[in-house]
Design an enzyme around this catalytic site. Structure first.
Site, PDB file in Angstrom:
ATOM      1  N   ASP A   1      14.738  76.797 -55.378  1.00  0.00           N
ATOM      2  CA  ASP A   1      15.160  75.576 -54.702  1.00  0.00           C
ATOM      3  C   ASP A   1      16.369  74.951 -55.386  1.00  0.00           C
ATOM      4  O   ASP A   1      16.779  75.362 -56.478  1.00  0.00           O
ATOM      5  CB  ASP A   1      14.015  74.563 -54.688  1.00  0.00           C
ATOM      6  CG  ASP A   1      12.892  74.957 -53.745  1.00  0.00           C
ATOM      7  OD1 ASP A   1      13.142  75.735 -52.813  1.00  0.00           O
ATOM      8  OD2 ASP A   1      11.760  74.481 -53.956  1.00  0.00           O
TER       9      ASP A   1
ATOM     10  N   ARG B   1      13.509  82.931 -53.872  1.00  0.00           N
ATOM     11  CA  ARG B   1      14.478  81.943 -53.377  1.00  0.00           C
ATOM     12  C   ARG B   1      14.230  80.621 -54.098  1.00  0.00           C
ATOM     13  O   ARG B   1      13.373  79.832 -53.685  1.00  0.00           O
ATOM     14  CB  ARG B   1      14.344  81.771 -51.867  1.00  0.00           C
ATOM     15  CG  ARG B   1      14.694  83.036 -51.084  1.00  0.00           C
ATOM     16  CD  ARG B   1      14.468  82.805 -49.592  1.00  0.00           C
ATOM     17  NE  ARG B   1      14.850  83.969 -48.803  1.00  0.00           N
ATOM     18  CZ  ARG B   1      14.743  84.051 -47.481  1.00  0.00           C
ATOM     19  NH1 ARG B   1      14.259  83.014 -46.802  1.00  0.00           N
ATOM     20  NH2 ARG B   1      15.105  85.135 -46.834  1.00  0.00           N
TER      21      ARG B   1
ATOM     22  N   ARG C   1       5.900  73.708 -59.506  1.00  0.00           N
ATOM     23  CA  ARG C   1       6.220  72.298 -59.733  1.00  0.00           C
ATOM     24  C   ARG C   1       5.031  71.397 -59.424  1.00  0.00           C
ATOM     25  O   ARG C   1       4.831  70.358 -60.078  1.00  0.00           O
ATOM     26  CB  ARG C   1       7.436  71.903 -58.909  1.00  0.00           C
ATOM     27  CG  ARG C   1       8.746  72.531 -59.409  1.00  0.00           C
ATOM     28  CD  ARG C   1       9.888  72.300 -58.434  1.00  0.00           C
ATOM     29  NE  ARG C   1      10.058  70.879 -58.148  1.00  0.00           N
ATOM     30  CZ  ARG C   1      10.740  70.430 -57.093  1.00  0.00           C
ATOM     31  NH1 ARG C   1      11.277  71.279 -56.228  1.00  0.00           N
ATOM     32  NH2 ARG C   1      10.868  69.127 -56.913  1.00  0.00           N
TER      33      ARG C   1
END
Length: 260
Positions: free
Chosen positions: A52, A50, A202
């Site tokens: 972002d 999933r 990230r």
């Protein structure tokens, strides 16, 4: 009902992420709407990951169940027709077993992160890279990344809203490649693991950027990892440089029926 694997490519900028949302555009919602044009719905698809808001994909994998026995190539062509003009493409489709699952059958996820180093604003790569104005030194970044490879408690590098049952993950690989990209000098980070925590990639890239800029030492990254404290993490990089680049399965579903 026949089940199909879909290899999906998308530009993340227009979407609030992969997951379907009631009041915002999503990649899942776009594909489910396209499926409803082919067969009456409702359609609910599942994906390997999933992503972002703002995150891209070149190798996302999803599954769908259909009533008709579609030729995989015709299914991908029909979906691409109905997905226009959204920046989403089905680059391959394959018939899979009824118990195959895009998420739970996966044994590996691969992410790419692109970092552009130049002062002038990006034009052709705008929205597709994280742009920093200074040159970064990849050598200490590689030394720092080596501390993160292996099985660790990645609490420092997970989002505070991560819903994973455990922060312990095995990071199989981090490579950092320096190259001359279309828009200028780039660093490309490639990370590989069975699964990742929310914002893990990230968080890692943002922390490594501090090392490349000289603000952190490689040993500071080891200290941050061992702290097991989100507050010890460096800055989190923006989403536009991140790509879900591939998903691995015990047997590649696209090797025989893939549309090319």
């Amino acid at each position: 009902m026949p089940r199909y694997a879909l290899k999906v490519e998308y530009h993340g900028r227009p979407f609030a992420g992969w997951q379907r949302q009631a009041d915002q555009p999503s990649v899942q919602g776009a594909i489910e709407d396209a499926l409803a044009k082919l067969e009456p719905g409702p359609h609910t698809i599942a994906a390997a990951g999933r992503t972002d808001a703002g995150v891209h994909a070149t190798g996302q994998v999803a599954q769908c169940d259909m009533t008709r026995d579609w030729d995989p190539f015709r299914l991908s062509e029909a979906l691409n027709y109905h997905l226009k003009p959204l920046p989403v493409a089905i680059v391959a489709a394959a018939r899979v077993d009824d118990d195959w699952h895009a998420r739970f059958s996966a044994v590996e996820r691969r992410y790419l992160f692109r970092l552009l180093m130049r002062r002038a604003p990006a034009t052709h790569d705008a929205g597709l890279v994280w742009q920093v104005k200074q040159r970064l030194d990849p050598a200490p970044m590689r030394a720092a990344a080596a501390y993160l490879v292996g099985n660790h408690d990645f609490t420092t590098f997970r989002s505070s809203i991560c819903q994973a049952a455990s922060p312990v993950k095995t990071l199989d690989e981090i490579t950092i490649e320096a190259l001359d990209g279309v828009s200028g000098p780039e660093l490309r980070f490639r990370l590989r693991a069975r699964s990742f925590l929310h914002n893990q990639v990230r968080s890692i890239v943002g922390t490594l950027e501090r090392v490349g800029a000289g603000a952190w030492s490689p040993e500071d990254v080891r200290t941050a990892l061992e702290a097991r404290d989100r507050a010890a993490c460096g800055p989190v990089s923006p989403p536009e440089g991140l790509y879900l680049a591939g998903v691995g399965y015990p047997a590649d579903p696209f090797t025989t029926d893939a549309a090319t």
